[in-house]
Design an enzyme around this catalytic site. Structure first.
Site, PDB file in Angstrom:
ATOM      1  N   ASP A  96       0.854  -1.189   0.000  1.00 29.39           N
ATOM      2  CA  ASP A  96       0.000   0.000   0.000  1.00 29.39           C
ATOM      3  C   ASP A  96       0.894   1.245   0.000  1.00 29.39           C
ATOM      4  OD1 ASP A  96      -2.118   1.693   0.284  1.00 29.39           O
ATOM      5  OD2 ASP A  96      -2.904   0.783   2.115  1.00 29.39           O
ATOM      6  N   ASP A 147      -8.531   3.702  -2.553  1.00 27.02           N
ATOM      7  CA  ASP A 147      -9.475   4.156  -1.529  1.00 27.02           C
ATOM      8  C   ASP A 147     -10.742   4.706  -2.165  1.00 27.02           C
ATOM      9  OD1 ASP A 147      -7.456   3.391   0.126  1.00 27.02           O
ATOM     10  OD2 ASP A 147      -6.801   5.420   0.610  1.00 27.02           O
ATOM     11  N   GLU A 158       3.276   5.180  -3.642  1.00 31.52           N
ATOM     12  CA  GLU A 158       3.374   6.218  -4.721  1.00 31.52           C
ATOM     13  C   GLU A 158       4.708   6.954  -4.720  1.00 31.52           C
ATOM     14  OE1 GLU A 158       0.702   5.884  -2.593  1.00 31.52           O
ATOM     15  OE2 GLU A 158      -0.337   4.721  -4.134  1.00 31.52           O
TER      16      GLU A 158
END
Ligand SMILES: *[C@@H]1O[C@H](CO)[C@@H](O)[C@H](O)[C@H]1NC(C)=O
Ligand SMILES: *[C@@H]1O[C@H](CO)[C@@H](O)[C@H](O)[C@H]1NC(C)=O
Ligand SMILES: *[C@@H]1O[C@H](CO)[C@@H](O)[C@H](O)[C@H]1NC(C)=O
Length: 976
Positions: free
Chosen positions: A466, A635, A469
């Site tokens: 997760d 999300d 980025e």
């Protein structure tokens, strides 16, 4: 984040193997003066960084700036000279055709153009500076070690694509499909702009074009004029039309042609055909693609123009050509297709077990249970909370101190740096955080060691990556010189805390749950479906960039401002000036961060579990990430609108070569309600990655929370389990051939322009059509049955197994009361099915069945791939090819009868459990069989044959003895 695999349902659920870890935010810096208690809970408020820490400069995006300079109007363009032909193409010099414009950087005087035909179907066009030095190499060149460059061997005379160029008024080129003279890409007539921080090229387009891809974005499947696709990896909760986690600078274009343009008759509808091609810009810099009415403008903040064209001419061919170059999708383990339950908010082991128990109680299949960041000690990666998630629960607790994670990494120089060589320290969940530098070889070793040390303490089967980025909650290296203030709480409110966002309910909640809605003080107006951008540069005062300094770059505030969801490039991620060992700036490689992390995790897992297929679900992906990882939609929200968006998002990831895709079912942020969750649990059952996930503090949304959802879930899971062997076979073909798993209607029916934007239905493979209800308060859904009215195709309702009959119009209203998801089998396909059990392991032990759905031509085909379900290189495999045909004739009594023949060809040695074939159901059989004597390989066999005239269905059961109780042991032919 953690997930434990449910290994054997029968022996009372045991949390057995896999723990999936949130390996996103990395090691906490080992300097925290522990103001934090030993047992942290999610809501413990302690030191925070200032709320302003994540606010960047106030910028106005270039596309929103009415005063922005149009580079096309002020820049000179280039002139091509010194053309030098070689076997596969040519090279040429491009020189600036006048005075430098230096509009968003410094113009580069001399460029080199390389044109190269690759095999029959590929064309490569590269433009890069003539003078690349070791100092500025990373500004322009994307290393092949990070992102492979397509290398199709051989350049043939009969290449599909042609390259032509001109120098008037300045250098421009066309790429043309030779066979049809169709120009698929044309920069002729626009200028090439090539500066050190800004590159622009423009291709003119046909009207009303159909582009697909250019992800990652929350949008309908077709990308059309008016949209700007910004590509810059961002931790942003699924805002519509903005840049989010992944970077995929690739598009598929489909063009439709009227085959008989002179036909003006009203009776015969216009006949169409289409061609498709693919365009891939191999560039990892921040970039955006502006889709205008008559042109597509591509702008990047660096790198080179490294364009690859794939000639198709159909979508499956484009995708296969592309995926063969960027990396074919990784094969998944069989069990990963089971059902996954997850949430942020399972606070400890017992709460987690209670959830597992509830699945057992309600007899809902469950393959794995996942924990979010709750399991971590102080949110640190590779460290379980000793009180809430102790290792010794079922496993000896090892005392190895995981702060070693940081020390080891620091000692081996594995973390990113500031420009001055000190550690770059951002802030993520654990507080101040450092970030592995995956561009450095030794970091891989440290990552492997760290992962395997943790594995020794807690055995996992996969890793959930997760926030890669990579996310950071403050601008810049906010921890530098500030370590005594290690924040244990992020600057923003956590869900449930006073002042935090109050969770919304799905659209229509106030209607369907009036009492509950009233007591929750829920307003009557339904919120806009689309979430707003999380950070908009609202009344932006323009950041005052001076004119670019010749030869230098302003990487923190590049002169050209992309339309980034967070505004400033440094917001909510590491800053562009974060520095890799060797001096490479994050500015030049930001979009690769997530990809490199996935690649390294794949390497670590293959080392820890030699020979086994790693199961990785990653958030930030790049071109080729499918070679390592699956992806979930990030999300999202508990809204019907987001349930819809899951389809185009999945279809885009089909094009990107990441078929292992699914979204947070029932929605992540916000409260789900019964109706939404009912619909969504059913829809996601047809997505490869099937997981229910929820945010902390929201109302529970496991499928057993509502009675109707239990039933709806089981009904859909029942179909999913029957289709698992088929889905697994689709993955096999994705892995070896570059096929897609979830498919757009337009890809299966390329000659029907009305399907160009169809994204409310989809195919699973070519055999299953899913037509879900995607809006609130509906008991019917409008859908199409491509090819049905045209007479080329037939569809059978999954539930009643009869052919669908629709009036001669395209959109059909289908009954779909709550709890029912319309699913159809497309004629011409054969499915080998098994049955639902509580886990995939047990389902794989059930008897086989065969569903033969006859096509219009009275034929059907199918394949079944079998292996051990875990090995990267299985010792043995088996490929079963099935075909069937029927023929009608008149028998002696002049009655119409059907003759049936089924051929099963078995190739390979894999022996599963030698399970029997229970029955064969044949759909679309116009007349009864001529008798009931079934022959297998010319021997009369005992079986039971039933024909239902009303449904035109023929069932042959009780075949066990005939095949010695083994369905796929050897090849056979059945006749009746
Ligand atoms: C554009 O330029 C005009 C005239 O100089 C100025 O008044 C206006 O504020 C500028 N707009 C923006 C968004 O910078
Ligand atoms: C590119 O295609 C356009 C449209 O067909 C044509 O007008 C132009 O001459 C072509 N240019 C080159 C360089 O082939
Ligand atoms: C592309 O289209 C836009 C919008 O119509 C227009 O403003 C722009 O000038 C065009 N660019 C080129 C190079 O033709």
């Amino acid at each position: 984040m953690a997930a434990s695999r449910i290994a054997g349902w029968a022996q009372q659920v045991m949390l057995l193997t896999s723990l999936l870890a949130n390996t996103s935010d990395f090691a906490a810096v080992d300097t925290a003066k522990p103001m934090a208690p030993t047992s942290l809970t999610t809501f413990q408020a302690q030191v925070t960084v200032a709320p302003t820490a994540d606010i960047g400069a106030n910028l106005i995006a270039n596309i929103d700036d009415p005063n922005a300079t149009d580079a096309q109007s002020v820049c000179p363009g280039y002139l091509a000279t010194q053309v030098d032909f070689n076997n596969c193409g040519f090279t040429a010099q491009l020189s600036l055709l006048g005075e430098a414009c230096n509009v968003y950087g410094t113009d580069i005087q001399d460029l080199v153009l390389t044109v190269e035909h690759q095999a029959k179907t590929g064309l490569h066009v590269n433009i890069q500076p003539a003078h690349v030095t070791s100092e500025n190499r990373s500004w322009y060149i994307l290393e092949e070690g990070w992102v492979p460059a397509p290398q199709q061997e051989g350049c043939l005379d009969e290449a599909d694509l042609m390259f032509s160029w001109t120098n008037t008024p300045s250098f421009g080129f066309n790429v043309t499909r030779k066979s049809s003279q169709e120009v698929i890409f044309s920069t002729d007539g626009s200028k090439l702009i090539y500066e050190n921080q800004f590159i622009e090229f423009v291709t003119s387009t046909n009207d009303d074009y159909n582009l697909y891809g250019l992800g990652e974005v929350i949008h309908g499947i077709r990308l059309q004029p008016g949209l700007t696709r910004t590509i810059y990896a961002a931790d942003a909760g699924d805002p519509v039309d903005a840049n989010i986690y992944g970077s995929h600078p690739f598009y598929l274009e489909t063009r439709y042609y009227d085959v008989d343009p002179d036909n003006s008759s009203n009776e015969t509808p216009a006949k169409h055909m289409s061609t498709s091609h693919g365009v891939y810009l191999r560039n990892a810099h921040a970039q955006e693609v502006l889709m205008h009415e008559t042109n597509v403008t591509w702008r990047t903040l660096g790198g080179d123009i490294d364009l690859y064209f794939f000639s198709g001419p159909t979508q499956p061919e484009v995708t296969s050509q592309y995926l063969h170059q960027i990396g074919l999708p990784v094969m998944q383990q069989y069990w990963t297709l089971g059902f996954h339950q997850c949430r942020w908010g399972y606070e400890n082991w017992s709460m987690t077990e209670e959830v597992v128990d509830n699945f057992g109680k309600f007899e809902i299949p469950l393959e794995t249970i996942w924990n979010d960041i709750d399991y971590m000690k102080g949110y640190r990666d590779f460290e379980n909370d000793p009180v809430r998630f102790p290792y010794d629960k079922g496993k000896e607790f090892s005392t190895v101190c995981t702060r070693m994670v940081f020390t080891d990494g620091n000692d081996t120089g594995s973390f990113m740096l500031n420009p001055d060589g000190t550690l770059y320290i951002g802030e993520v969940w654990p507080g101040f955080t450092v970030f592995p530098d995956f561009l450095k070889d030794s970091t891989s070793k440290w990552w492997l060691k760290t992962t395997s040390d943790w594995y020794k303490k807690i055995q996992f089967d996969g890793l959930w990556i997760d926030m890669n980025e990579v996310s950071s909650f403050c601008v810049g290296s906010c921890g530098s010189n500030n370590l005594s203030q290690n924040p244990v709480h992020p600057a923003f409110k956590l869900p449930g805390e006073p002042g935090a966002v109050v969770y919304e309910f799905p659209e229509g909640f106030n209607i369907t749950n009036a009492t509950e809605a009233a007591s929750a003080g829920y307003g009557s107006s339904t919120q806009a479906a689309a979430a707003s951008k999380t950070a908009v540069s609202s009344s932006a005062t323009k950041y005052l960039t001076a004119k670019p300094t010749p030869g230098e770059r302003d990487i923190n505030h590049p002169p050209y401002v992309i339309n980034h969801v967070h505004g400033d490039l440094a917001v909510h991620t590491t800053s562009p000036n974060a520095t890799h060992h060797g001096g490479i700036k994050e500015y030049d490689v930001h979009n690769l961060y997530g990809h490199m992390l996935l690649q390294n995790t794949y390497k670590a897992m293959t080392a820890i579990m030699p020979g086994k297929r790693p199961f990785i679900i990653g958030r930030s992906t790049f071109v080729g990430s499918g070679n390592y990882s699956g992806h979930w939609g990030g999300d999202n929200y508990s809204k019907f609108a987001y349930m819809f968006f899951s389809i185009p998002q999945a279809l885009s990831f089909s094009l990107f070569g990441i078929p292992m895709f699914g979204v947070d079912t029932c929605g992540f942020s916000g409260n789900a309600d019964e109706e939404l969750c009912n619909r969504w649990m059913q829809l996601s059952a047809f997505f490869p990655f099937y997981r229910n996930h929820n945010v902390v503090g929201a109302l529970s949304q496991e499928p057993y929370v509502w009675e109707s959802v239990i039933e709806a879930t089981k009904a859909a899971m029942n179909i999913r389990f029957q289709l698992l062997p088929y889905m697994y076979t689709l993955f096999y073909y994705a892995h070896v051939r570059g096929d897609t798993v979830m498919r757009a209607l337009a890809w299966e029916f390329p000659n029907d322009p009305s399907l160009a934007n169809a994204d409310r239905q989809f195919f699973l493979g070519s055999a299953i059509l899913v037509t879900p209800v995607l809006t609130q308060g509906q008991a019917t859904v409008d859908g199409v049955f491509p090819g049905l009215v045209e007479g080329t195709d037939v569809y059978y309702d999954w539930y009643n197994q009869s052919a669908v009959n629709v009036p001669s119009k395209k959109n059909t209203t289908i009954d779909a009361p709550l709890g029912h998801i319309p699913v159809y089998i497309r004629g011409g396909n054969i499915l080998a099915t098994q049955q639902m059990r509580m886990t995939t392991r047990d389902a794989r032990k059930t008897d086989w069945s065969m569903i033969v759905a006859m096509g219009k031509d009275e034929r059907a085909n199918g394949t079944l791939y079998l292996d051990d379900g875990v090995s990267i290189e299985p010792e043995s495999t088996k490929l079963v090819t099935m075909s069937a045909q029927t023929a009608a004739s008149k028998n002696a009594e002049r009655k119409r009868v059907t003759h049936l023949r089924i051929d099963v060809f078995v190739d390979g040695d894999f022996t599963d459990l030698d399970l029997p074939l229970g029955n064969v159901t044949i759909l679309g059989v116009a007349a009864p069989p001529d008798g009931t004597q079934v022959k297998i390989d010319d021997w009369n066999v005992t079986s039971c044959v039933e024909y239902c005239a009303e449904r035109r269905m023929l069932v042959i059961s009780d075949l066990k003895e005939a095949l010695n109780g083994t369905a796929w042991k050897k090849s056979w032919s059945l006749t009746l």
